[in-house]
Structure formats: structure tokens, C-alpha cells
Motif scaffolding. Structure first.
Motif, PDB file in Angstrom:
ATOM      1  N   ARG A 259    -116.700  39.219  30.589  1.00 20.22           N
ATOM      2  CA  ARG A 259    -116.080  37.952  30.220  1.00 20.22           C
ATOM      3  C   ARG A 259    -115.041  37.508  31.250  1.00 20.22           C
ATOM      4  O   ARG A 259    -113.980  36.956  30.910  1.00 20.22           O
ATOM      5  CB  ARG A 259    -115.494  38.006  28.795  1.00 20.22           C
ATOM      6  CG  ARG A 259    -116.637  38.097  27.764  1.00 20.22           C
ATOM      7  CD  ARG A 259    -116.168  38.686  26.452  1.00 20.22           C
ATOM      8  NE  ARG A 259    -115.708  40.052  26.574  1.00 20.22           N
ATOM      9  CZ  ARG A 259    -116.478  41.112  26.767  1.00 20.22           C
ATOM     10  NH1 ARG A 259    -117.780  40.971  26.847  1.00 20.22           N
ATOM     11  NH2 ARG A 259    -115.952  42.324  26.877  1.00 20.22           N
ATOM     12  N   LEU A 260    -115.388  37.780  32.505  1.00 20.69           N
ATOM     13  CA  LEU A 260    -114.587  37.326  33.633  1.00 20.69           C
ATOM     14  C   LEU A 260    -115.400  36.290  34.404  1.00 20.69           C
ATOM     15  O   LEU A 260    -116.605  36.498  34.631  1.00 20.69           O
ATOM     16  CB  LEU A 260    -114.264  38.513  34.568  1.00 20.69           C
ATOM     17  CG  LEU A 260    -113.553  39.705  33.933  1.00 20.69           C
ATOM     18  CD1 LEU A 260    -113.468  40.858  34.932  1.00 20.69           C
ATOM     19  CD2 LEU A 260    -112.164  39.328  33.449  1.00 20.69           C
ATOM     20  N   LEU A 261    -114.748  35.203  34.769  1.00 16.98           N
ATOM     21  CA  LEU A 261    -115.421  34.154  35.540  1.00 16.98           C
ATOM     22  C   LEU A 261    -115.027  34.274  37.002  1.00 16.98           C
ATOM     23  O   LEU A 261    -113.844  34.199  37.338  1.00 16.98           O
ATOM     24  CB  LEU A 261    -114.996  32.766  35.040  1.00 16.98           C
ATOM     25  CG  LEU A 261    -115.585  32.277  33.729  1.00 16.98           C
ATOM     26  CD1 LEU A 261    -114.962  30.947  33.341  1.00 16.98           C
ATOM     27  CD2 LEU A 261    -117.103  32.137  33.832  1.00 16.98           C
TER      28      LEU A 261
ATOM     29  N   LEU B  28    -103.442  41.785  28.310  1.00 17.20           N
ATOM     30  CA  LEU B  28    -104.884  41.578  28.437  1.00 17.20           C
ATOM     31  C   LEU B  28    -105.744  42.630  27.736  1.00 17.20           C
ATOM     32  O   LEU B  28    -106.399  43.464  28.383  1.00 17.20           O
ATOM     33  CB  LEU B  28    -105.250  41.469  29.923  1.00 17.20           C
ATOM     34  CG  LEU B  28    -104.600  40.305  30.668  1.00 17.20           C
ATOM     35  CD1 LEU B  28    -105.137  40.250  32.109  1.00 17.20           C
ATOM     36  CD2 LEU B  28    -104.847  38.961  29.977  1.00 17.20           C
ATOM     37  N   ASN B  30    -108.414  42.016  26.354  1.00 19.88           N
ATOM     38  CA  ASN B  30    -109.822  41.697  26.630  1.00 19.88           C
ATOM     39  C   ASN B  30    -110.416  42.663  27.663  1.00 19.88           C
ATOM     40  O   ASN B  30    -111.633  42.767  27.797  1.00 19.88           O
ATOM     41  CB  ASN B  30    -109.954  40.261  27.136  1.00 19.88           C
ATOM     42  CG  ASN B  30    -109.077  39.996  28.361  1.00 19.88           C
ATOM     43  OD1 ASN B  30    -107.923  40.400  28.399  1.00 19.88           O
ATOM     44  ND2 ASN B  30    -109.605  39.312  29.347  1.00 19.88           N
ATOM     45  N   LEU B  31    -109.550  43.387  28.369  1.00 19.06           N
ATOM     46  CA  LEU B  31    -110.012  44.340  29.370  1.00 19.06           C
ATOM     47  C   LEU B  31    -110.300  45.724  28.795  1.00 19.06           C
ATOM     48  O   LEU B  31    -110.709  46.622  29.528  1.00 19.06           O
ATOM     49  CB  LEU B  31    -108.983  44.476  30.508  1.00 19.06           C
ATOM     50  CG  LEU B  31    -108.688  43.211  31.313  1.00 19.06           C
ATOM     51  CD1 LEU B  31    -107.719  43.520  32.441  1.00 19.06           C
ATOM     52  CD2 LEU B  31    -109.978  42.612  31.883  1.00 19.06           C
ATOM     53  N   ALA B 255    -109.664  29.685  30.310  1.00 20.65           N
ATOM     54  CA  ALA B 255    -110.764  29.802  31.277  1.00 20.65           C
ATOM     55  C   ALA B 255    -110.430  29.041  32.562  1.00 20.65           C
ATOM     56  O   ALA B 255    -110.700  29.519  33.661  1.00 20.65           O
ATOM     57  CB  ALA B 255    -112.061  29.283  30.669  1.00 20.65           C
ATOM     58  N   GLU B 256    -109.836  27.871  32.423  1.00 22.64           N
ATOM     59  CA  GLU B 256    -109.483  27.076  33.615  1.00 22.64           C
ATOM     60  C   GLU B 256    -108.369  27.721  34.417  1.00 22.64           C
ATOM     61  O   GLU B 256    -108.396  27.737  35.647  1.00 22.64           O
ATOM     62  CB  GLU B 256    -109.010  25.672  33.196  1.00 22.64           C
ATOM     63  CG  GLU B 256    -110.097  24.736  32.755  1.00 22.64           C
ATOM     64  CD  GLU B 256    -109.563  23.435  32.174  1.00 22.64           C
ATOM     65  OE1 GLU B 256    -108.318  23.290  32.050  1.00 22.64           O
ATOM     66  OE2 GLU B 256    -110.379  22.568  31.836  1.00 22.64           O
ATOM     67  N   ARG B 259    -109.489  32.085  34.281  1.00 23.17           N
ATOM     68  CA  ARG B 259    -110.887  32.463  34.446  1.00 23.17           C
ATOM     69  C   ARG B 259    -111.228  33.677  33.591  1.00 23.17           C
ATOM     70  O   ARG B 259    -112.004  34.556  33.978  1.00 23.17           O
ATOM     71  CB  ARG B 259    -111.237  32.673  35.935  1.00 23.17           C
ATOM     72  CG  ARG B 259    -111.220  31.326  36.688  1.00 23.17           C
ATOM     73  CD  ARG B 259    -111.006  31.510  38.181  1.00 23.17           C
ATOM     74  NE  ARG B 259    -109.741  32.168  38.486  1.00 23.17           N
ATOM     75  CZ  ARG B 259    -108.547  31.587  38.411  1.00 23.17           C
ATOM     76  NH1 ARG B 259    -108.441  30.313  38.047  1.00 23.17           N
ATOM     77  NH2 ARG B 259    -107.451  32.272  38.703  1.00 23.17           N
ATOM     78  N   LEU B 260    -110.652  33.674  32.379  1.00 31.02           N
ATOM     79  CA  LEU B 260    -110.952  34.694  31.386  1.00 31.02           C
ATOM     80  C   LEU B 260    -111.649  33.985  30.226  1.00 31.02           C
ATOM     81  O   LEU B 260    -111.208  32.916  29.794  1.00 31.02           O
ATOM     82  CB  LEU B 260    -109.662  35.357  30.879  1.00 31.02           C
ATOM     83  CG  LEU B 260    -108.771  36.006  31.934  1.00 31.02           C
ATOM     84  CD1 LEU B 260    -107.453  36.462  31.305  1.00 31.02           C
ATOM     85  CD2 LEU B 260    -109.472  37.191  32.595  1.00 31.02           C
ATOM     86  N   LEU B 261    -112.741  34.599  29.741  1.00 34.26           N
ATOM     87  CA  LEU B 261    -113.469  34.025  28.609  1.00 34.26           C
ATOM     88  C   LEU B 261    -113.093  34.785  27.347  1.00 34.26           C
ATOM     89  O   LEU B 261    -113.293  36.013  27.286  1.00 34.26           O
ATOM     90  CB  LEU B 261    -114.982  34.153  28.829  1.00 34.26           C
ATOM     91  CG  LEU B 261    -115.646  33.204  29.805  1.00 34.26           C
ATOM     92  CD1 LEU B 261    -117.118  33.575  29.963  1.00 34.26           C
ATOM     93  CD2 LEU B 261    -115.515  31.758  29.354  1.00 34.26           C
TER      94      LEU B 261
END
Lengths: 313, 313
Positions: A259-261, B28, B30-31, B255-256, B259-261
Motif C-alpha cells: 500500500r505504498l505508491l 505508521l 500501516n507498515l 495519498a497525495e 503516497r500511502l494508501l
């Protein structure tokens, strides 16, 4: 060396580890405050410039190097002027201005913008920040390896990274030397149409590409750093060239698995793993693989989907 | 406590810092290798279960708790069985199976699947892993705050986080107590239609929602943990309810800018900052803001774009 950049995590990737049958670590340079690894080297360069009395940073990069220069300048209370060609996307110009840079749109391509930038930087108090071709920048990037040595459980089998002009590779090679890992191969990934390093190896010397035809614009250097070409003569550096489609697919997989862009320029470094393109000599070495997720600000969910559509068979 | 989870970075967000006029740190989660903070608490629970002789982990979560249970079980060489209702998306079932879980599709909603799971877990050697309602899980989550205390430059003005059932909040509150930060407010964000904590505060006791009508399915607990309700009586906990649109907008901004979803359930914790809903008493406190980016695997670039379209005015 002071620190404008941050120490980034090196996370073990369960999905890539499973895919490759060996541990794969991702060095998350996408988490740098400027959006990419560039802040390490350009931050270091700007700090030295400030110590030498400079008050204005000048860049010709309408990309991640420009963003790093703008961020570094603002952190160091210096001004920043970016000269960038008319072809620069509005989103990038906006990000540079949001970072406090004075953005001047000049010329129809990078060379014309760069000429104006170089001229401007001759003024007293100005420091020109080349996007990749400066030893001080490479030394700044080398901090990435110092961190990796502490973070990895053992010496890696290889470090995978993307090559545009070769600044990151130069920095990583310098770092590998400093920590006593001269024998650790660097896998230098490029995309077809932005493969100046591969072409240099073919030609036996750095050569200039006629144009950049890859969609990985952040890899868009016409000629590779001589330093990287020279290093490849004396220590293990493997060149791998992937297609735009493979680079974009790697971005898609990274988005799905982590989930990284990231930009296609960054996906290029992961593509060898997703596509089984790791050189045999590297695959035979023991140890984990370390991939530099170099980052880059030029990506949104919509852009990734557009690239997927553009590169679909 | 052993460690199946990883220490995650707390990065300073330049964009949110600029927006809020004060430092904003993103923790974070999410990691985490399983994709969300859940691995802290569920990893801890599974470790204790293994030490007590259990060989099979049983879950009724077709979501991030299930993924954490599957990851933890595999790491501890235990088996994992997940009972999940027919409504579970195929992508989630695939991810659970890829993580090595034996996934059994039973029932038309979570309650029915959970009944089967609870029954299964009565077998010898089985350990039932509730997605959020277990003190051992809260203790595992509390490690997040231990890390934050080392990472932040000073005591934060508040910790912002998302509330589904309240497990994360319980763990963070426990951690804040342990490091002597009982006076640091928790801002508990929920989405309309998945706001069991807010409704409990209104009612003066935990109450059951009739249904989950928010698209933030990962916040989909019908009734909040009694522990969280009780904590809110004795230490500062602020409830903020945001709309699905605001939660999705926060995902878009993250995300902008980074850059994490992340899932809308995660975006909900950022929405108070992006939509200026921080309680005045919190805004008046000195210090940086810390936001738990809880993560979650149920998001892709395409899904984010779909949610944007669904919630457009």
C-alpha cells in the motif's frame, strides 16, 4: 554531518520474501520528508553551501531533486530558485511552490532550463545544486548504507536500486565501501528508453542517449555519471534493464502488497524480483536482498491506473 | 513480550504541520507486516496462547484482525482457522489464505460466523482471538505508545486514532498511563454509521447500533468496548464523528501528500485535521499532535477512486 533527512526503516517484505525464497528488505526512502532519497545528498550539499556563506539554492530540476533542494533550502533558511522547462507538469510546479521555491518556467527542455540555472548560480551567494553529479551529494546519499548495515541481520547478497544519472548508485557504492562491503553487488535497474548506464557498458564508455523514451521520467538522464561507469570496472555492478510495463507492474504489486505508491522510476528497482531478472551471480550469493525504494513525488492513484492502461499489452 | 510486530516510524508530516500550524507526527502502523496495528495485540495474544500449549488460532475476522491472527500463527508455527461470512470480499479471503489460514465461509453476517468460531475454539489446543475485546490484546497495542514516547520530541497535545470496537484506544490509553501521560487526550474518531462510541456517550452507556451503514467496514463494531466507555469517564477522551466523505477525503490527501494508501477507517483519524474538527480543548494544548495511521489491507488505488466517486457531493 547534520541531518535534514530522516533515518528510514528497512522493512522485511513478507510477499517478496515468499516470492524470492529469501529475505527481501525494503529501504523506504519514499518516507523522506521531501518524498525521495534525494534529500540525503542534496540536504548535505545545501548544508555545506550555507556554511560557506551561500544564501540562495539554485536548481534546474522540476522533479524530485528540485523538491529536495526546496525542502533543504527552507529548512536552512535559504531561498530556492528552480528553473524548469515549459514541459513541466503543473502538479510538480505547484508542489515546488508549496515547498517555498521561486519557480521560473524557462525553455522547452531541461538543457535550456539548466543553462539559465547555471548562469543564475554564478551570482554571489548562489549555490548550484546539480540533480546527481556532485561528490558531496554522493556522500550524503551514502548515509543510507550506514543505516542499512545497522538494520540488516547480516551482509546482504546485493543492493537493488534504480539508476537515472547514477547519483544514488554512486552514493550507495561509497557507503558500501565505508562499511567494508565492497564485495556486495549493486544491481542497477533502468527502464528501456532511460538506460544510459546499460548503453555506456555496451559502448565501453559513457554515451549520450538521443532522447528519453521511457515513461519513467525521473530516470531521464541522457548520460550516466562517469563515476558510476568507472566503479563498474572495479567492483560488482550488474545492469538490468526492464520495460516500462514491468516497472509499472512492480508499482502495482508494491501498492497491492504494501500500500505504498511509488513512481515507475522506483518500481524499476523492484521489477527484477517480480520478473525473475536477478542476475545468476547475485542469486547464488547468500544473504538477504536489500532494495532501495527510492520514492518520488510524481505519482497519484489516478496516475498509476493511467500507466497501467498505457502499458497494458 | 516477544516481538512479532515491528517498531514503526513516527514521521513528521510537513503538509499536515503546515495545515495545522503545529507539528503533526504520523505513527505508521500501516507498515506492520500484517498491514495494520492489530499485529501488536494479536501477536501478543497468540504468543501467550502458544506458551500455554495452544496449537490452533481461531478467528472470526475476515479483516485486519484475521490477517494479524494468520500472520502471528504462521510466525509461531501454529495453525490458523478463520470463520468468515459469505459477504466477505474475495480479495480478503485470498489474502487470508495466502497468509496460510484455513478460511471457512459460514453464515450471512459476522455474528453467525463468530458463533461457529467460538464453538470451534472450545476444542482442546484452540485459542479464540477476539478482534478487539481482550485485555491481553490491549496490552500488546500499548507498545505503540512506548515507542512514541521515545520518538516524539515532547509530550504530545493529543493522540488521534480511529475507533471501531475500541481495542486500539484501550491499548493506547494503557500505554499513555504506563509512560505517565494520563493527561494526554485521546481523540477518538469514528465515521457516521460506525459510531458506536459516540452513541454510547450520548446514551450514557454502551449501546448496540442496529447496523453498520458507513463504508468504513473495518470500524464495523455494533457496540463499543465497555473498557473504553469507562476510561472516557475518568481521563480525557474526545469523540469526533466524521462523514464517509471526510474519511475518504483524508485518504485522498494522505495519498497525495505521503503516497500511502489507507482504508477509510484509517482516514477517519486524519479527517479531524483535514476538516478542522479538532476539539477546542485539544487545540489549546501545547505540543505536537500524534496520529495513529492504523493501516489496513483493504485498499487499492482502484478502490480509493471508487470511494471518491461514491462520496462525491
Amino acid at each position: 554531518m547534520g541531518k535534514l533527512h530522516v533515518e528510514t526503516p528497512a522493512i522485511s517484505s513478507p510477499s517478496l520474501t515468499k516470492l524470492c525464497g529469501r529475505e527481501v528488505y525494503l529501504k523506504l526512502e519514499n518516507l523522506q520528508p521531501s518524498g525521495s532519497f534525494k534529500l540525503r545528498g542534496i540536504g548535505h550539499l545545501c548544508e555545506e553551501a550555507r556554511a560557506a556563506g551561500c544564501t540562495e539554492v539554485v536548481s534546474s530540476s522540476g522533479g524530485n531533486a528540485g523538491l529536495a533542494a526546496a525542502y533543504a533550502a527552507r529548512s536552512l533558511q535559504m531561498s530556492c530558485t528552480v528553473f524548469t522547462p515549459r514541459s513541466t507538469p503543473a502538479m510538480v510546479v505547484d508542489k515546488l511552490r508549496a515547498e517555498g521555491a521561486d519557480v521560473q518556467i524557462v525553455g522547452k527542455n531541461w538543457n535550456e532550463a539548466n543553462e539559465v540555472a547555471v548562469e543564475r548560480a554564478k551570482r554571489p551567494g548562489c549555490c548550484f545544486v546539480h540533480p546527481y553529479e556532485h561528490p558531496t551529494t554522493w556522500t550524503g546519499h551514502s548515509t543510507l548504507v550506514t543505516e542499512l548495515q545497522r538494520q540488516l541481520p547480516e551482509r546482504p547478497a546485493a543492493v537493488l536500486l534504480s539508476v537515472g544519472g547514477g547519483g544514488l548508485a554512486n552514493g550507495v557504492i561509497e557507503g558500501l565501501h565505508r562499511v567494508g562491503w565492497d564485495d556486495v553487488p549493486v544491481v542497477a535497474a533502468e527502464t528501456e528508453g532511460a538506460d544510459c548506464f546499460s548503453k555506456a557498458l555496451e559502448a565501453g564508455k559513457p554515451v549520450s542517449l538521443p532522447d528519453i523514451t521511457s515513461l519513467a521520467k525521473s530516470l531521464g538522464a541522457l548520460q550516466v555519471s562517469s563515476r558510476l561507469f568507472e566503479s563498474a570496472q572495479t567492483r560488482p555492478v550488474f545492469s538490468v534493464v526492464v520495460s516500462d510495463r514491468q516497472a509499472v507492474e512492480a508499482c502495482t504489486r508494491l501498492a497491492e502488497d504494501h500500500r505504498l505508491l511509488v513512481e515507475p522510476a522506483c518500481g524499476a528497482a523492484l521489477a527484477p524480483l517480480y520478473y525473475g531478472l536477478l542476475p545468476a551471480e547475485v542469486a547464488a550469493r547468500p544473504g538477504p536482498l536489500a532494495v532501495v525504494v527510492c520514492g518520488g513525488s510524481g505519482v497519484t492513484p489516478q496516475m498509476l491506473i493511467q500507466w497501467q492502461q498505457m502499458t497494458a499489452a
